[in-house]
Design a protein around this motif. Structure first.
Motif, PDB file in Angstrom:
ATOM      1  N   SER A 119       0.843  -1.186  -0.327  1.00 24.41           N
ATOM      2  CA  SER A 119       0.128   0.099   0.040  1.00 24.41           C
ATOM      3  C   SER A 119       1.124   1.586   0.051  1.00 24.41           C
ATOM      4  CB  SER A 119      -0.759   0.170   1.176  1.00 24.41           C
ATOM      5  OG  SER A 119      -1.409  -0.846   1.237  1.00 24.41           O
ATOM      6  N   VAL A 120       0.521   2.335  -0.550  1.00 20.34           N
ATOM      7  CA  VAL A 120       1.160   3.594  -1.072  1.00 20.34           C
ATOM      8  C   VAL A 120      -0.326   4.548  -0.419  1.00 20.34           C
ATOM      9  CG1 VAL A 120       1.567   5.519  -1.369  1.00 20.34           C
ATOM     10  CG2 VAL A 120       1.829   3.047  -2.564  1.00 20.34           C
ATOM     11  N   GLU A 121       0.372   5.026   1.085  1.00 17.47           N
ATOM     12  CA  GLU A 121      -0.094   6.382   2.261  1.00 17.47           C
ATOM     13  C   GLU A 121      -0.319   7.334   1.349  1.00 17.47           C
ATOM     14  OE1 GLU A 121      -1.245   5.585   6.208  1.00 17.47           O
ATOM     15  OE2 GLU A 121      -1.148   3.530   6.558  1.00 17.47           O
ATOM     16  N   ALA A 122      -0.579   8.155   0.633  1.00 17.92           N
ATOM     17  CA  ALA A 122      -0.324   9.116   0.230  1.00 17.92           C
ATOM     18  C   ALA A 122      -1.600  10.808  -0.015  1.00 17.92           C
ATOM     19  CB  ALA A 122      -0.047   9.290  -1.259  1.00 17.92           C
ATOM     20  N   GLU A 123      -1.785  11.547   1.273  1.00 23.20           N
ATOM     21  CA  GLU A 123      -2.908  11.846   1.436  1.00 23.20           C
ATOM     22  C   GLU A 123      -2.754  13.026   0.627  1.00 23.20           C
ATOM     23  OE1 GLU A 123      -2.665  13.840   5.569  1.00 23.20           O
ATOM     24  OE2 GLU A 123      -2.878  11.411   6.408  1.00 23.20           O
ATOM     25  N   LEU A 124      -3.278  13.172  -0.999  1.00 26.18           N
ATOM     26  CA  LEU A 124      -3.378  13.870  -2.212  1.00 26.18           C
ATOM     27  C   LEU A 124      -4.234  14.262  -1.815  1.00 26.18           C
ATOM     28  CD1 LEU A 124      -1.650  11.250  -4.894  1.00 26.18           C
ATOM     29  CD2 LEU A 124      -0.054  12.925  -3.746  1.00 26.18           C
ATOM     30  N   THR A 125      -4.108  16.359  -2.075  1.00 26.58           N
ATOM     31  CA  THR A 125      -5.089  17.155  -1.836  1.00 26.58           C
ATOM     32  C   THR A 125      -5.140  17.771  -3.523  1.00 26.58           C
ATOM     33  OG1 THR A 125      -4.374  18.387  -0.819  1.00 26.58           O
ATOM     34  CG2 THR A 125      -5.873  16.756  -0.052  1.00 26.58           C
ATOM     35  N   GLY A 156      -8.992   5.021 -12.985  1.00 30.03           N
ATOM     36  CA  GLY A 156      -9.552   3.443 -12.299  1.00 30.03           C
ATOM     37  C   GLY A 156      -9.834   3.458 -11.764  1.00 30.03           C
ATOM     38  N   ASN A 157      -9.321   2.265 -10.486  1.00 26.15           N
ATOM     39  CA  ASN A 157      -9.091   2.286  -8.831  1.00 26.15           C
ATOM     40  C   ASN A 157      -8.568   2.526  -7.804  1.00 26.15           C
ATOM     41  OD1 ASN A 157     -10.870  -0.186 -10.077  1.00 26.15           O
ATOM     42  ND2 ASN A 157      -9.763  -1.608 -10.575  1.00 26.15           N
ATOM     43  N   ILE A 158      -9.542   2.892  -6.507  1.00 29.92           N
ATOM     44  CA  ILE A 158      -8.846   3.958  -6.222  1.00 29.92           C
ATOM     45  C   ILE A 158      -9.160   2.850  -4.423  1.00 29.92           C
ATOM     46  CG2 ILE A 158     -10.901   5.194  -5.125  1.00 29.92           C
ATOM     47  CD1 ILE A 158      -7.406   6.915  -5.513  1.00 29.92           C
ATOM     48  N   GLY A 159      -8.369   3.098  -3.374  1.00 27.66           N
ATOM     49  CA  GLY A 159      -7.733   2.064  -2.379  1.00 27.66           C
ATOM     50  C   GLY A 159      -8.677   2.842  -1.375  1.00 27.66           C
ATOM     51  N   ALA A 160      -8.067   2.496   0.046  1.00 27.96           N
ATOM     52  CA  ALA A 160      -9.037   2.901   0.609  1.00 27.96           C
ATOM     53  C   ALA A 160      -9.157   4.122   1.476  1.00 27.96           C
ATOM     54  CB  ALA A 160      -8.990   2.175   2.775  1.00 27.96           C
ATOM     55  N   TYR A 175       5.114   3.992   1.636  1.00 21.56           N
ATOM     56  CA  TYR A 175       5.393   3.149   0.777  1.00 21.56           C
ATOM     57  C   TYR A 175       5.789   1.813   1.316  1.00 21.56           C
ATOM     58  CZ  TYR A 175       6.061  -0.592  -3.386  1.00 21.56           C
ATOM     59  OH  TYR A 175       6.355  -1.933  -3.973  1.00 21.56           O
ATOM     60  N   GLY A 176       4.476   1.208   2.023  1.00 22.55           N
ATOM     61  CA  GLY A 176       5.012   0.021   2.776  1.00 22.55           C
ATOM     62  C   GLY A 176       5.274   0.614   4.295  1.00 22.55           C
ATOM     63  N   ASN A 177       6.559   0.435   4.757  1.00 19.48           N
ATOM     64  CA  ASN A 177       6.705   1.113   6.202  1.00 19.48           C
ATOM     65  C   ASN A 177       8.748   2.128   5.762  1.00 19.48           C
ATOM     66  OD1 ASN A 177       8.770  -0.849   5.481  1.00 19.48           O
ATOM     67  ND2 ASN A 177       8.655  -1.761   7.473  1.00 19.48           N
ATOM     68  N   ALA A 178       7.899   1.604   4.331  1.00 18.46           N
ATOM     69  CA  ALA A 178       9.505   3.081   3.678  1.00 18.46           C
ATOM     70  C   ALA A 178       9.223   4.057   3.856  1.00 18.46           C
ATOM     71  CB  ALA A 178       9.955   2.028   2.600  1.00 18.46           C
ATOM     72  N   GLU A 179       9.885   5.533   3.948  1.00 14.85           N
ATOM     73  CA  GLU A 179       9.239   6.697   3.384  1.00 14.85           C
ATOM     74  C   GLU A 179       9.463   7.299   1.732  1.00 14.85           C
ATOM     75  OE1 GLU A 179       8.808  11.034   5.814  1.00 14.85           O
ATOM     76  OE2 GLU A 179      11.029  10.012   5.406  1.00 14.85           O
ATOM     77  N   LEU A 222      -5.617  14.997 -11.504  1.00 18.64           N
ATOM     78  CA  LEU A 222      -5.607  13.648 -12.447  1.00 18.64           C
ATOM     79  C   LEU A 222      -5.009  12.275 -11.839  1.00 18.64           C
ATOM     80  CD1 LEU A 222      -7.682  12.459 -14.779  1.00 18.64           C
ATOM     81  CD2 LEU A 222      -6.035  13.607 -16.656  1.00 18.64           C
ATOM     82  N   LEU A 223      -5.295  11.562 -11.480  1.00 22.66           N
ATOM     83  CA  LEU A 223      -4.837  10.371 -10.904  1.00 22.66           C
ATOM     84  C   LEU A 223      -4.991   9.302 -12.388  1.00 22.66           C
ATOM     85  CD1 LEU A 223      -5.370  10.026  -6.824  1.00 22.66           C
ATOM     86  CD2 LEU A 223      -3.965  11.691  -8.412  1.00 22.66           C
ATOM     87  N   ASP A 224      -3.673   8.481 -13.066  1.00 22.56           N
ATOM     88  CA  ASP A 224      -4.748   8.129 -14.229  1.00 22.56           C
ATOM     89  C   ASP A 224      -3.393   6.856 -14.191  1.00 22.56           C
ATOM     90  OD1 ASP A 224      -5.018   7.420 -16.173  1.00 22.56           O
ATOM     91  OD2 ASP A 224      -3.761   8.576 -18.059  1.00 22.56           O
ATOM     92  N   GLY A 225      -4.329   5.474 -13.545  1.00 24.79           N
ATOM     93  CA  GLY A 225      -3.843   4.400 -13.608  1.00 24.79           C
ATOM     94  C   GLY A 225      -4.280   3.742 -12.701  1.00 24.79           C
ATOM     95  N   ASP A 226      -4.026   2.642 -12.303  1.00 22.09           N
ATOM     96  CA  ASP A 226      -4.620   1.941 -11.332  1.00 22.09           C
ATOM     97  C   ASP A 226      -3.895   2.475  -9.742  1.00 22.09           C
ATOM     98  OD1 ASP A 226      -5.442   0.041  -9.615  1.00 22.09           O
ATOM     99  OD2 ASP A 226      -3.689  -1.228  -9.987  1.00 22.09           O
ATOM    100  N   PHE A 227      -4.673   2.948  -8.529  1.00 25.87           N
ATOM    101  CA  PHE A 227      -4.672   4.100  -7.708  1.00 25.87           C
ATOM    102  C   PHE A 227      -5.553   2.647  -6.655  1.00 25.87           C
ATOM    103  CE2 PHE A 227      -3.255   6.750 -10.141  1.00 25.87           C
ATOM    104  CZ  PHE A 227      -2.286   7.659  -9.123  1.00 25.87           C
ATOM    105  N   SER A 228      -5.498   1.317  -6.746  1.00 28.19           N
ATOM    106  CA  SER A 228      -5.867   0.750  -6.036  1.00 28.19           C
ATOM    107  C   SER A 228      -5.509   0.398  -4.843  1.00 28.19           C
ATOM    108  CB  SER A 228      -6.313  -0.620  -6.789  1.00 28.19           C
ATOM    109  OG  SER A 228      -5.236  -1.538  -6.580  1.00 28.19           O
ATOM    110  N   LYS A 229      -4.060   0.205  -4.704  1.00 28.47           N
ATOM    111  CA  LYS A 229      -2.769   0.386  -3.304  1.00 28.47           C
ATOM    112  C   LYS A 229      -3.103   1.795  -2.045  1.00 28.47           C
ATOM    113  CE  LYS A 229      -1.888  -4.105  -3.975  1.00 28.47           C
ATOM    114  NZ  LYS A 229      -0.417  -5.906  -4.436  1.00 28.47           N
ATOM    115  N   VAL A 230      -3.786   2.948  -3.201  1.00 29.49           N
ATOM    116  CA  VAL A 230      -3.139   4.486  -2.542  1.00 29.49           C
ATOM    117  C   VAL A 230      -4.216   4.454  -1.844  1.00 29.49           C
ATOM    118  CG1 VAL A 230      -2.604   6.560  -3.334  1.00 29.49           C
ATOM    119  CG2 VAL A 230      -1.691   4.803  -4.579  1.00 29.49           C
ATOM    120  N   LYS A 231      -3.529   4.431  -0.817  1.00 35.38           N
ATOM    121  CA  LYS A 231      -5.155   4.866   0.276  1.00 35.38           C
ATOM    122  C   LYS A 231      -4.521   6.663   0.251  1.00 35.38           C
ATOM    123  CE  LYS A 231      -4.954   0.525   2.991  1.00 35.38           C
ATOM    124  NZ  LYS A 231      -4.271   0.063   3.805  1.00 35.38           N
ATOM    125  N   TRP A 232      -5.278   7.023   1.338  1.00 40.87           N
ATOM    126  CA  TRP A 232      -6.179   8.046   2.257  1.00 40.87           C
ATOM    127  C   TRP A 232      -6.212   9.302   0.573  1.00 40.87           C
ATOM    128  CZ3 TRP A 232      -7.975   8.227   6.395  1.00 40.87           C
ATOM    129  CH2 TRP A 232      -8.154   6.817   7.663  1.00 40.87           C
TER     130      TRP A 232
END
Length: 234
Positions: free
Chosen positions: A13-19, A84-88, A37-41, A60-70
């Motif tokens: 998973s990628v934790e990315a608070e993109l606004t 595409g798809n989006i994560g949690a 990216y997981g436990n790595a910054e 514009l998020l173009d592609g598979d973002f299903s593992k990108v959270k927040w």
């Protein structure tokens, strides 16, 4: 407008608070924006191809973002389009603006959002518009539209706003609901458990708890908690 495309298929998973505010920064600042990216910054530039067109407050998020959270967490204006798809946790704590998801969404879509609009062209999973565990209130305002199907625990503890599902939904719809409106055009499971207020409208088949009393144009309850919520057949 800021355009992001994943450089490779993510293994974790990628934790990315993109606004949308990110689009107003310089290209160098954007590429150096910190994410996990997981436990790595990592920097945004290490994980995504970054392109900037003008200074408009749009992502514009173009592609598979299903593992990108927040994505869209706490955003208060502007626009995010996900091709595409989006994560949690997409749109969690959202206060304004619009998110359009052309694919499907993972759990916790619009959790505890206060305002704004989220549109999902595909399906969405569980806990749409809910409260995070231990918190008293879920969605407080705004609108979430799912054009496909949705999962379980939709609108738990919501106090305001509207959730509309064009397809079917799962079980435990509007549990502990205290306000707002849920509209399901298809079928669902049990609805309104421990409901205190608000309205649930259902077009298809659903399971009714015995703790709702028949009213003039539907059912009222949950009487176990002194609730005056309404379940209506549409």
């Amino acid at each position: 407008m800021l355009i992001l495309k994943p450089k490779f298929e993510f293994d974790v998973s990628v934790e990315a608070e993109l606004t949308p505010e990110l689009a107003e920064k310089s290209l160098e600042e954007i590429k150096n924006f910190k994410v996990w990216y997981g436990n790595a910054e990592k920097t945004l530039g290490e994980l995504f191809d970054v392109e900037k067109e003008g200074d408009g407050k749009k992502l514009l998020l173009d592609g598979d973002f299903s593992k990108v959270k927040w994505v869209g967490t706490g955003m208060d204006d502007g626009e995010i389009v996900i091709k595409g798809n989006i994560g949690a946790n997409c749109g969690a704590y959202m206060k304004g603006g619009r998110i359009t998801i052309e694919g499907s969404a993972d759990d916790w879509l619009g959790a505890e959002m206060k305002d704004g609009e989220i549109i999902v062209k595909g399906n969405a999973k569980n806990l749409i518009g809910c409260a995070y565990y231990g918190n008293p209130s879920g969605m407080q305002g705004g609108k979430i539209l799912i054009e496909g199907n949705a999962g379980n625990y939709i609108g738990e503890k919501m106090t305001g706003g509207t959730i509309e599902i064009k397809g079917n939904a799962g079980d435990f719809i509007g549990t502990e609901m205290k306000g707002g409106e849920i509209i399901i055009h298809g079928n669902c499971g049990y609805a309104g458990g421990d409901m205190k207020a608000g309205t649930i409208k259902i077009g298809g088949e659903f399971d009714l708890l015995p703790t709702f009393r028949k009213s003039e144009n539907g059912w009222t309850g949950d009487v176990l908690v002194g609730g005056e919520g309404r379940i209506l057949k549409i």
